[in-house]
Motif scaffolding. Structure first.
Motif, PDB file in Angstrom:
ATOM      1  N   SER A  13       0.849  -1.189   0.000  1.00  0.00           N
ATOM      2  CA  SER A  13       0.000   0.000   0.000  1.00  0.00           C
ATOM      3  C   SER A  13       0.880   1.231   0.000  1.00  0.00           C
ATOM      4  O   SER A  13       2.095   1.150   0.126  1.00  0.00           O
ATOM      5  CB  SER A  13      -0.930   0.013   1.206  1.00  0.00           C
ATOM      6  OG  SER A  13      -0.254   0.474   2.352  1.00  0.00           O
ATOM      7  N   ASP A  14       0.237   2.376  -0.109  1.00  0.00           N
ATOM      8  CA  ASP A  14       0.977   3.633  -0.051  1.00  0.00           C
ATOM      9  C   ASP A  14       1.079   4.171   1.372  1.00  0.00           C
ATOM     10  O   ASP A  14       1.576   5.248   1.608  1.00  0.00           O
ATOM     11  CB  ASP A  14       0.338   4.670  -0.969  1.00  0.00           C
ATOM     12  CG  ASP A  14      -1.114   4.927  -0.612  1.00  0.00           C
ATOM     13  OD1 ASP A  14      -1.577   4.444   0.443  1.00  0.00           O
ATOM     14  OD2 ASP A  14      -1.787   5.609  -1.390  1.00  0.00           O
ATOM     15  N   PHE A  15       0.578   3.437   2.322  1.00  0.00           N
ATOM     16  CA  PHE A  15       0.650   3.739   3.750  1.00  0.00           C
ATOM     17  C   PHE A  15      -0.160   4.961   4.164  1.00  0.00           C
ATOM     18  O   PHE A  15       0.040   5.502   5.223  1.00  0.00           O
ATOM     19  CB  PHE A  15       2.104   3.835   4.231  1.00  0.00           C
ATOM     20  CG  PHE A  15       2.777   2.501   4.145  1.00  0.00           C
ATOM     21  CD1 PHE A  15       2.587   1.550   5.127  1.00  0.00           C
ATOM     22  CD2 PHE A  15       3.554   2.178   3.057  1.00  0.00           C
ATOM     23  CE1 PHE A  15       3.163   0.306   5.033  1.00  0.00           C
ATOM     24  CE2 PHE A  15       4.134   0.939   2.951  1.00  0.00           C
ATOM     25  CZ  PHE A  15       3.950  -0.004   3.937  1.00  0.00           C
ATOM     26  N   ASP A  16      -1.096   5.420   3.318  1.00  0.00           N
ATOM     27  CA  ASP A  16      -2.041   6.444   3.748  1.00  0.00           C
ATOM     28  C   ASP A  16      -2.955   5.900   4.837  1.00  0.00           C
ATOM     29  O   ASP A  16      -3.549   6.655   5.591  1.00  0.00           O
ATOM     30  CB  ASP A  16      -2.892   6.929   2.576  1.00  0.00           C
ATOM     31  CG  ASP A  16      -2.135   7.863   1.658  1.00  0.00           C
ATOM     32  OD1 ASP A  16      -1.092   8.400   2.095  1.00  0.00           O
ATOM     33  OD2 ASP A  16      -2.568   8.055   0.515  1.00  0.00           O
ATOM     34  N   SER A  17      -3.062   4.575   4.898  1.00  0.00           N
ATOM     35  CA  SER A  17      -3.949   3.965   5.888  1.00  0.00           C
ATOM     36  C   SER A  17      -3.431   4.131   7.310  1.00  0.00           C
ATOM     37  O   SER A  17      -4.156   3.856   8.259  1.00  0.00           O
ATOM     38  CB  SER A  17      -4.140   2.484   5.572  1.00  0.00           C
ATOM     39  OG  SER A  17      -2.898   1.822   5.603  1.00  0.00           O
ATOM     40  N   TYR A  18      -2.202   4.605   7.483  1.00  0.00           N
ATOM     41  CA  TYR A  18      -1.678   4.815   8.824  1.00  0.00           C
ATOM     42  C   TYR A  18      -2.261   6.069   9.486  1.00  0.00           C
ATOM     43  O   TYR A  18      -2.230   6.203  10.695  1.00  0.00           O
ATOM     44  CB  TYR A  18      -0.147   4.937   8.813  1.00  0.00           C
ATOM     45  CG  TYR A  18       0.554   3.618   8.783  1.00  0.00           C
ATOM     46  CD1 TYR A  18       0.428   2.722   9.833  1.00  0.00           C
ATOM     47  CD2 TYR A  18       1.352   3.261   7.709  1.00  0.00           C
ATOM     48  CE1 TYR A  18       1.070   1.493   9.816  1.00  0.00           C
ATOM     49  CE2 TYR A  18       1.995   2.037   7.675  1.00  0.00           C
ATOM     50  CZ  TYR A  18       1.860   1.166   8.737  1.00  0.00           C
ATOM     51  OH  TYR A  18       2.492  -0.037   8.712  1.00  0.00           O
ATOM     52  N   LYS A  19      -2.795   6.995   8.688  1.00  0.00           N
ATOM     53  CA  LYS A  19      -3.295   8.253   9.248  1.00  0.00           C
ATOM     54  C   LYS A  19      -4.363   8.026  10.322  1.00  0.00           C
ATOM     55  O   LYS A  19      -4.257   8.594  11.413  1.00  0.00           O
ATOM     56  CB  LYS A  19      -3.815   9.154   8.139  1.00  0.00           C
ATOM     57  CG  LYS A  19      -4.157  10.557   8.618  1.00  0.00           C
ATOM     58  CD  LYS A  19      -4.700  11.408   7.485  1.00  0.00           C
ATOM     59  CE  LYS A  19      -3.566  12.129   6.819  1.00  0.00           C
ATOM     60  NZ  LYS A  19      -4.039  13.107   5.831  1.00  0.00           N
ATOM     61  N   PRO A  20      -5.393   7.197  10.078  1.00  0.00           N
ATOM     62  CA  PRO A  20      -6.381   6.964  11.147  1.00  0.00           C
ATOM     63  C   PRO A  20      -5.764   6.343  12.403  1.00  0.00           C
ATOM     64  O   PRO A  20      -6.170   6.664  13.518  1.00  0.00           O
ATOM     65  CB  PRO A  20      -7.384   6.004  10.507  1.00  0.00           C
ATOM     66  CG  PRO A  20      -7.208   6.164   9.046  1.00  0.00           C
ATOM     67  CD  PRO A  20      -5.767   6.523   8.845  1.00  0.00           C
ATOM     68  N   LEU A  21      -4.772   5.471  12.215  1.00  0.00           N
ATOM     69  CA  LEU A  21      -4.098   4.870  13.364  1.00  0.00           C
ATOM     70  C   LEU A  21      -3.391   5.934  14.190  1.00  0.00           C
ATOM     71  O   LEU A  21      -3.485   5.952  15.419  1.00  0.00           O
ATOM     72  CB  LEU A  21      -3.102   3.801  12.897  1.00  0.00           C
ATOM     73  CG  LEU A  21      -2.202   3.201  13.977  1.00  0.00           C
ATOM     74  CD1 LEU A  21      -3.025   2.443  15.011  1.00  0.00           C
ATOM     75  CD2 LEU A  21      -1.156   2.296  13.343  1.00  0.00           C
ATOM     76  N   GLN A  24      -5.821   7.831  16.247  1.00  0.00           N
ATOM     77  CA  GLN A  24      -6.269   7.054  17.410  1.00  0.00           C
ATOM     78  C   GLN A  24      -5.200   7.032  18.502  1.00  0.00           C
ATOM     79  O   GLN A  24      -5.517   7.119  19.688  1.00  0.00           O
ATOM     80  CB  GLN A  24      -6.631   5.622  16.997  1.00  0.00           C
ATOM     81  CG  GLN A  24      -7.875   5.526  16.162  1.00  0.00           C
ATOM     82  CD  GLN A  24      -9.119   5.902  16.937  1.00  0.00           C
ATOM     83  OE1 GLN A  24      -9.252   5.641  18.123  1.00  0.00           O
ATOM     84  NE2 GLN A  24     -10.045   6.546  16.249  1.00  0.00           N
TER      85      GLN A  24
END
Length: 89
Positions: free
Chosen positions: A33-41, A44
């Motif tokens: 992935s492009d690691f944009d999914s880390y933003k919600p983490l 939190q």
């Protein structure tokens, strides 16, 4: 149950492989992935430090740890099936 099924390609020290995971296929290598999914983490984690309220129930955390422990036990036993309840409780 946790069951270990693992096939690993050699690690590459050189090449166009940036930060993070990559999928090694028969025809190509692609980033997971492009690691944009880390933003919600990160949001939190910041909220936890601000409020002290955990975003995940302790029971869910224990289930995740039990699965990882069962997978690790399965790996040590050459892929044997391991019941999660027998790992950390």
């Amino acid at each position: 149950m946790g069951r270990w099924s693992y096939r690993c390609a050699p690690r590459h020290k050189k090449g166009p492989y940036g930060f993070g995971g990559h999928v090694f296929g028969e025809k190509a290598i692609a980033p997971v992935s492009d690691f944009d999914s880390y933003k919600p983490l990160v949001y939190q984690i910041a909220a936890f430090f601000d409020t002290g309220i955990v975003p995940v129930k302790p029971e869910e955390t224990l289930e995740i740890i039990a699965f990882m422990e069962a997978a690790d036990a399965s790996k040590r036993k050459n892929g044997a099936t391991i019941k999660m309840g027998n790992t950390i409780f």
